[in-house]
Write a protein that holds these residues in place. Sequence first.
Motif, PDB file in Angstrom:
ATOM      1  N   GLU A 230      53.272 -13.238  -4.762  1.00  0.00           N
ATOM      2  CA  GLU A 230      52.560 -14.271  -4.001  1.00  0.00           C
ATOM      3  C   GLU A 230      51.486 -14.986  -4.819  1.00  0.00           C
ATOM      4  OE1 GLU A 230      51.210 -16.866  -1.118  1.00  0.00           O
ATOM      5  OE2 GLU A 230      53.109 -15.783  -1.316  1.00  0.00           O
ATOM      6  N   ARG A 364      58.585 -28.151   3.064  1.00  0.00           N
ATOM      7  CA  ARG A 364      58.914 -27.592   4.371  1.00  0.00           C
ATOM      8  C   ARG A 364      60.352 -27.084   4.423  1.00  0.00           C
ATOM      9  NH1 ARG A 364      59.930 -31.860   8.940  1.00  0.00           N
ATOM     10  NH2 ARG A 364      61.741 -32.060   7.565  1.00  0.00           N
ATOM     11  N   HIS A 370      54.473 -20.392   0.769  1.00  0.00           N
ATOM     12  CA  HIS A 370      54.203 -20.576   2.196  1.00  0.00           C
ATOM     13  C   HIS A 370      52.984 -21.470   2.396  1.00  0.00           C
ATOM     14  CE1 HIS A 370      53.933 -19.929   6.422  1.00  0.00           C
ATOM     15  NE2 HIS A 370      52.782 -19.274   6.333  1.00  0.00           N
ATOM     16  N   GLU A 372      50.968 -22.822   5.549  1.00  0.00           N
ATOM     17  CA  GLU A 372      50.813 -22.652   6.994  1.00  0.00           C
ATOM     18  C   GLU A 372      50.726 -24.000   7.715  1.00  0.00           C
ATOM     19  OE1 GLU A 372      50.746 -20.693  10.472  1.00  0.00           O
ATOM     20  OE2 GLU A 372      50.746 -19.640   8.542  1.00  0.00           O
ATOM     21  N   GLY A 373      51.657 -24.217   8.652  1.00  0.00           N
ATOM     22  CA  GLY A 373      51.614 -25.412   9.494  1.00  0.00           C
ATOM     23  C   GLY A 373      51.935 -26.715   8.794  1.00  0.00           C
ATOM     24  N   ALA A 404      43.658 -24.269   0.337  1.00  0.00           N
ATOM     25  CA  ALA A 404      44.306 -23.107   0.947  1.00  0.00           C
ATOM     26  C   ALA A 404      44.942 -22.189  -0.091  1.00  0.00           C
ATOM     27  CB  ALA A 404      45.359 -23.579   1.949  1.00  0.00           C
ATOM     28  N   ARG A 408      44.444 -17.594  -2.981  1.00  0.00           N
ATOM     29  CA  ARG A 408      45.639 -16.756  -3.117  1.00  0.00           C
ATOM     30  C   ARG A 408      46.139 -16.696  -4.559  1.00  0.00           C
ATOM     31  NH1 ARG A 408      49.011 -20.007   1.236  1.00  0.00           N
ATOM     32  NH2 ARG A 408      50.768 -18.875   0.281  1.00  0.00           N
TER      33      ARG A 408
END
Length: 496
Positions: A230, A364, A370, A372-373, A404, A408
């Motif tokens: 990740e 998408r 990933h 989110e949203g 975001a 990470r």
Amino acid sequence: MTLGHNTTRQALSRDRLDEVASGLFDDGWRLALIAAHDDPERLRVVYSFLRPIGQRHELTLEIPRDDAWIPTLAHRSFPAGRFEREIRDLFGIAPDGHPMPKRLVRHAHWPDGYHPMLHDADPSPRFDSDVGSYPFIAVDGDGVYEIPVGPVHAGLIEPGHFRFSVVGETILQVKARLWFLHRGVEKLFEGRTPEQGIELAERISGDTAVGHTLAYVTAVEDALGIDIDEPTRAARGLLLEAERLYNHVSDLGAIANDVGYGIAHAHTQRLREALLRHNKALTGHRLLRGGITIGGAHLRTRPDLYLFRRVADEIAEIVQIALANSIVADRFTGTSTLTMEQATHIGTLGYVARASGVPVDARRDHPSVHLEGFQPVVEERGDVLARFRVRAQEVAASAHILAALEPRATGTRTRDPEAATAARQAATGLGVIEAWRGTLCHRIEIGTSGTLTRVRAVDPSFLNWPALPVALTDTIVPDFPLTNKSFNQSYAGNDL
């Protein structure tokens, strides 16, 4: 959301291609690429189809060398017809029944019967003089005249020829002629180790170093079964958005500059320079080369989230001021409209498609990290204004994504190059990435020696260039530079 993908493969005979491919098109699959191969015993053609989320399907035809043809799919897919013409030029495989089988890549001075991607092709063929003019479709009538533009241009722009048929200032038809600098990039991949292919992928199209490299290494990782953690996914996604950000910032000012609003251009170039200097600190290169490896990623420093926020805020203000100017708004509005129907038929991708209401976005539909949203930014007008607004909104979206991803992207690593390909087995992989211009694909094959036997790269520009002449119909000649900049497709990415 799963980040995996499901690839299915199907070998076909030529008499079943139309039936099976038509079924895929009817079921919502998109043709991402067609790759021809010169195998030791025969020729081979692979059709790669995509469907959200992460679904992939491949059709394979084996073609005898002494009977080198494939059934055309041009009647079902406009992109398929262009892929087929390219394959005929490079491999000598004829698309049977093609409605427009003239040359696409090879100009008139290329030798007849010379196909540079075949293994026995002479690396230094004797080129002829330009023995015939390109067969442009003539437009006749009272007051109709032609304006040739290029292929040599006044500014720092790659070569491309545009032939305008005009009445007064109104454009009746435009024909774009590209492929003036075919470099043989796909041929240059052959025989390299996967690690050695990275430096070539970074240079396919200079402003898309991250996009092409990421598509390439994910294809290699797909082939070799290398799992990506990740933090590495996040670091790669961060680099991809950083590339999207600096390109959109630059183009927003350039579009405004093409209607004489130079103050916007001056400020966006100031912001672009700040981003390029940040790129250099991030990976060691202003165009973000060097940050992506097979199985890993490497950031030299932590991203400056304050810079990203500041740039996004300033761009929002610049865009608001520009569109409040009545002259700018008038020149953008209704200029060079590409309808949703046209964009869908041509197979356009990226911000060009999204500005025409087509919500295609691999972030998408085929995610590599990933988000989110996440939902694509979409406008429906399809004109210069819509393409400008999509770009402006994507700047804000990229800044949000960068914020975001930054927490990470810790503990990223550069994998040992030898460990990446230690398996030394024949394998095939596909990489699908939403680069800043749109969805970008690399399909690779690795031989038992551990070296690359084939790399097929498809930049979104290959699919988007045909939409430019369509959008220019009924536009006035002075709006060509503006329209061209609102599309801003890559010549190098198109002409490999």
